[in-house]
Design a protein around this motif. Structure first.
Motif, PDB file in Angstrom:
ATOM      1  N   UNK A   1       0.843  -1.192   0.000  1.00  0.00           N
ATOM      2  CA  UNK A   1       0.000   0.000   0.000  1.00  0.00           C
ATOM      3  C   UNK A   1       0.879   1.242   0.000  1.00  0.00           C
ATOM      4  N   UNK A   2       0.530   2.152  -0.893  1.00  0.00           N
ATOM      5  CA  UNK A   2       1.256   3.407  -0.987  1.00  0.00           C
ATOM      6  C   UNK A   2       0.741   4.372   0.067  1.00  0.00           C
ATOM      7  N   UNK A   3       1.641   4.971   0.834  1.00  0.00           N
ATOM      8  CA  UNK A   3       1.250   5.917   1.874  1.00  0.00           C
ATOM      9  C   UNK A   3       1.009   7.299   1.272  1.00  0.00           C
ATOM     10  N   UNK A   4       0.293   8.166   1.994  1.00  0.00           N
ATOM     11  CA  UNK A   4       0.062   9.536   1.504  1.00  0.00           C
ATOM     12  C   UNK A   4       1.381  10.233   1.189  1.00  0.00           C
ATOM     13  N   UNK A   5       1.342  11.074   0.190  1.00  0.00           N
ATOM     14  CA  UNK A   5       2.551  11.765  -0.256  1.00  0.00           C
ATOM     15  C   UNK A   5       3.064  12.731   0.809  1.00  0.00           C
ATOM     16  N   UNK A   6       4.359  12.767   0.947  1.00  0.00           N
ATOM     17  CA  UNK A   6       5.007  13.719   1.854  1.00  0.00           C
ATOM     18  C   UNK A   6       5.664  14.793   1.001  1.00  0.00           C
ATOM     19  N   UNK A   7       5.453  16.053   1.370  1.00  0.00           N
ATOM     20  CA  UNK A   7       5.997  17.163   0.606  1.00  0.00           C
ATOM     21  C   UNK A   7       7.501  17.277   0.849  1.00  0.00           C
ATOM     22  N   UNK A   8       8.232  16.550   0.029  1.00  0.00           N
ATOM     23  CA  UNK A   8       9.675  16.459   0.171  1.00  0.00           C
ATOM     24  C   UNK A   8      10.348  17.419  -0.796  1.00  0.00           C
ATOM     25  N   UNK A   9      11.376  18.083  -0.321  1.00  0.00           N
ATOM     26  CA  UNK A   9      12.119  19.021  -1.145  1.00  0.00           C
ATOM     27  C   UNK A   9      13.442  18.407  -1.577  1.00  0.00           C
ATOM     28  N   UNK A  10      13.739  18.536  -2.847  1.00  0.00           N
ATOM     29  CA  UNK A  10      14.997  18.015  -3.367  1.00  0.00           C
ATOM     30  C   UNK A  10      16.163  18.708  -2.654  1.00  0.00           C
ATOM     31  N   UNK A  11      17.168  17.937  -2.328  1.00  0.00           N
ATOM     32  CA  UNK A  11      18.309  18.485  -1.608  1.00  0.00           C
ATOM     33  C   UNK A  11      18.262  18.196  -0.126  1.00  0.00           C
ATOM     34  N   UNK A  12      17.083  17.808   0.387  1.00  0.00           N
ATOM     35  CA  UNK A  12      16.968  17.420   1.779  1.00  0.00           C
ATOM     36  C   UNK A  12      17.023  15.901   1.882  1.00  0.00           C
ATOM     37  N   UNK A  13      17.145  15.404   3.080  1.00  0.00           N
ATOM     38  CA  UNK A  13      17.169  13.968   3.324  1.00  0.00           C
ATOM     39  C   UNK A  13      15.996  13.599   4.220  1.00  0.00           C
ATOM     40  N   UNK A  14      15.491  12.392   4.043  1.00  0.00           N
ATOM     41  CA  UNK A  14      14.442  11.895   4.930  1.00  0.00           C
ATOM     42  C   UNK A  14      14.792  10.478   5.370  1.00  0.00           C
ATOM     43  N   UNK A  15      14.468  10.170   6.594  1.00  0.00           N
ATOM     44  CA  UNK A  15      14.651   8.817   7.124  1.00  0.00           C
ATOM     45  C   UNK A  15      13.340   8.359   7.744  1.00  0.00           C
ATOM     46  N   UNK A  16      12.851   7.214   7.293  1.00  0.00           N
ATOM     47  CA  UNK A  16      11.592   6.658   7.784  1.00  0.00           C
ATOM     48  C   UNK A  16      11.868   5.831   9.032  1.00  0.00           C
ATOM     49  N   UNK A  17      11.202   6.153  10.135  1.00  0.00           N
ATOM     50  CA  UNK A  17      11.452   5.473  11.405  1.00  0.00           C
ATOM     51  C   UNK A  17      10.135   5.197  12.128  1.00  0.00           C
ATOM     52  N   UNK A  18      10.239   4.473  13.224  1.00  0.00           N
ATOM     53  CA  UNK A  18       9.110   4.225  14.114  1.00  0.00           C
ATOM     54  C   UNK A  18       9.265   5.142  15.319  1.00  0.00           C
ATOM     55  N   UNK A  19       8.376   6.112  15.446  1.00  0.00           N
ATOM     56  CA  UNK A  19       8.393   7.015  16.594  1.00  0.00           C
ATOM     57  C   UNK A  19       7.021   6.975  17.240  1.00  0.00           C
ATOM     58  N   UNK A  20       6.980   6.605  18.525  1.00  0.00           N
ATOM     59  CA  UNK A  20       5.730   6.527  19.273  1.00  0.00           C
ATOM     60  C   UNK A  20       4.720   5.596  18.595  1.00  0.00           C
ATOM     61  N   UNK A  21       5.216   4.493  18.000  1.00  0.00           N
ATOM     62  CA  UNK A  21       4.373   3.505  17.322  1.00  0.00           C
ATOM     63  C   UNK A  21       3.601   4.093  16.153  1.00  0.00           C
ATOM     64  N   UNK A  22       4.205   5.047  15.479  1.00  0.00           N
ATOM     65  CA  UNK A  22       3.640   5.593  14.247  1.00  0.00           C
ATOM     66  C   UNK A  22       4.740   5.685  13.197  1.00  0.00           C
ATOM     67  N   UNK A  23       4.387   5.474  11.909  1.00  0.00           N
ATOM     68  CA  UNK A  23       5.384   5.730  10.863  1.00  0.00           C
ATOM     69  C   UNK A  23       5.721   7.217  10.872  1.00  0.00           C
TER      70      UNK A  23
END
Length: 378
Positions: free
Chosen positions: A252-274
């Motif tokens: 399942x594809x998750x809702x889009x996150x407004x990501x800006x080119x040049x930045x970095x993102x890391x997907x983690x588990x925080x407080x039992x939420x993606x």
């Protein structure tokens, strides 16, 4: 000491824990003890061995001990130099059983951890392993995958648990340079792999998805990936987040996150939420915005911001967060630290230096044993 006092003392000594009612031993004593102690107690007598080997008791102990001692069981699991497995608390790093059964130089991949069970991979072999009780089950990659004519560019794994069928699962997602993708899921209950349907929205307009090893997470026993989709012609990158529904065996594809080119993102588990740690770097500092996903409403919301803090060559090495407190944990040069929001300080976790470390996963030691496991370690 009088004769009466001596007799009374001997009577008290004879009233050992083994003479207490089983309900008291089980619920008032054993559920409050650490796993390491309970493993030793298995050799005391047959009745204790039977009780401590009971799958129902293992689940009871896992949930009760975590509630009674949340900080003690709030651990992370990491693989250092692809050969050393360690657990992390806010106070220390502890080496787990060495991974050297075959060859200490062979590289391992840490796929995930759920209920104290650790999923590891080495080449075509995989293990579901409980290091606390030294029990494991070995299985191999699906034959159709290893004997296929088209060699995939890379394999990506996820680990999950189906609460309805009480089944642990491993999902394999493969991508190739020929614009093809394939997927399989392994069921522990059936000890078999089954092919999966890769959805059409899986970056059909791009050459292949390119997830980073550090961007695989487990939230509420389901695996999540971050996908970077690159177009060969204009080098344009699209960021997508994918979840594997462990109950229905569907992506399942998750809702889009407004990501800006040049930045970095890391997907983690925080407080039992993606959650996403969205950050950018300059020569001396790093600032992090932490976003959490409300999956029911499909909305990413900012939880808090951190920084600017000193950038010790972090690059993409933000790793995870502790469950109780949510501190950001990161790795630099194989050493882990966490950011304490209350004191606004980076606090190192004492441990052994190493060239590099892989992703962190939540980890709680347990007595969980699955049918088919043997006294063996990877």
């Amino acid at each position: 000491m009088t004769e009466y006092q001596g007799t009374e003392a001997n009577n008290l000594k004879s009233e050992t824990i083994m003479e207490l009612p089983e309900q008291i031993i089980r619920y008032e004593i054993f559920t409050r003890l650490p796993v390491k102690s309970l493993v030793r107690f298995k050799s005391v007598c047959k009745s204790w061995l039977s009780l401590l080997s009971d799958p129902k008791f293992a689940k009871e102990h896992y949930h009760i001990s975590a509630m009674l001692n949340p900080n003690e069981y709030d651990c992370l699991l990491a693989l250092k130099c692809q050969t050393k497995l360690v657990s992390l608390t806010r106070l220390e790093e502890t080496r787990i059983v060495p991974l050297d059964r075959h060859n200490s130089r062979q590289q391992y991949e840490l796929i995930g951890s759920i209920h104290g069970l650790v999923c590891l991979r080495q080449d075509k072999e995989l293990w579901l392993w409980n290091p606390a009780i030294h029990q494991s089950k070995e299985f191999t990659l699906p034959r159709a995958h290893t004997h296929g004519w088209r060699k995939p560019s890379r394999d990506y794994f996820g680990f999950g648990f189906d609460h309805v069928s009480n089944d642990y699962k491993v999902v394999l997602l493969s991508t190739s340079y020929e614009r093809m993708s394939s997927a399989y899921v392994y069921s522990y209950n059936s000890d078999a792999w089954s092919p999966l349907i890769v959805p059409d929205y899986f970056c059909p307009e791009y050459v292949f998805p390119f997830p980073c090893e550090r961007e695989v997470s487990i939230v509420k026993d389901c695996p999540y990936w971050t996908l970077y989709c690159r177009n060969w012609s204009d080098e344009f990158v699209v960021l997508k987040h994918l979840k594997f529904e462990i109950g229905s065996n569907e992506f399942r594809l998750l809702p889009e996150f407004q990501w800006k080119s040049g930045k970095f993102t890391t997907l983690v588990n925080m407080m039992d939420r993606p959650s996403l740690m969205d950050y950018e770097q300059n020569s001396g500092n790093i600032s992090v915005d932490v976003y959490s996903l409300d999956e029911e409403n499909g909305v990413w919301s900012k939880m808090y911001s951190v920084g600017p803090i000193a950038n010790y060559g972090l690059r993409r090495n933000l790793s995870q967060g502790f469950k109780y407190g949510g501190e950001i944990v990161f790795e630099a040069g194989g050493m882990f630290s966490y950011y304490d929001q209350e004191t606004d300080r980076i606090i190192p976790i004492p441990g052994e230096s190493c060239f590099s470390a892989a992703s962190c996963y939540r980890y709680t030691p347990s007595l969980v044993y699955l049918e088919g496991m043997t006294v063996d370690t990877p």
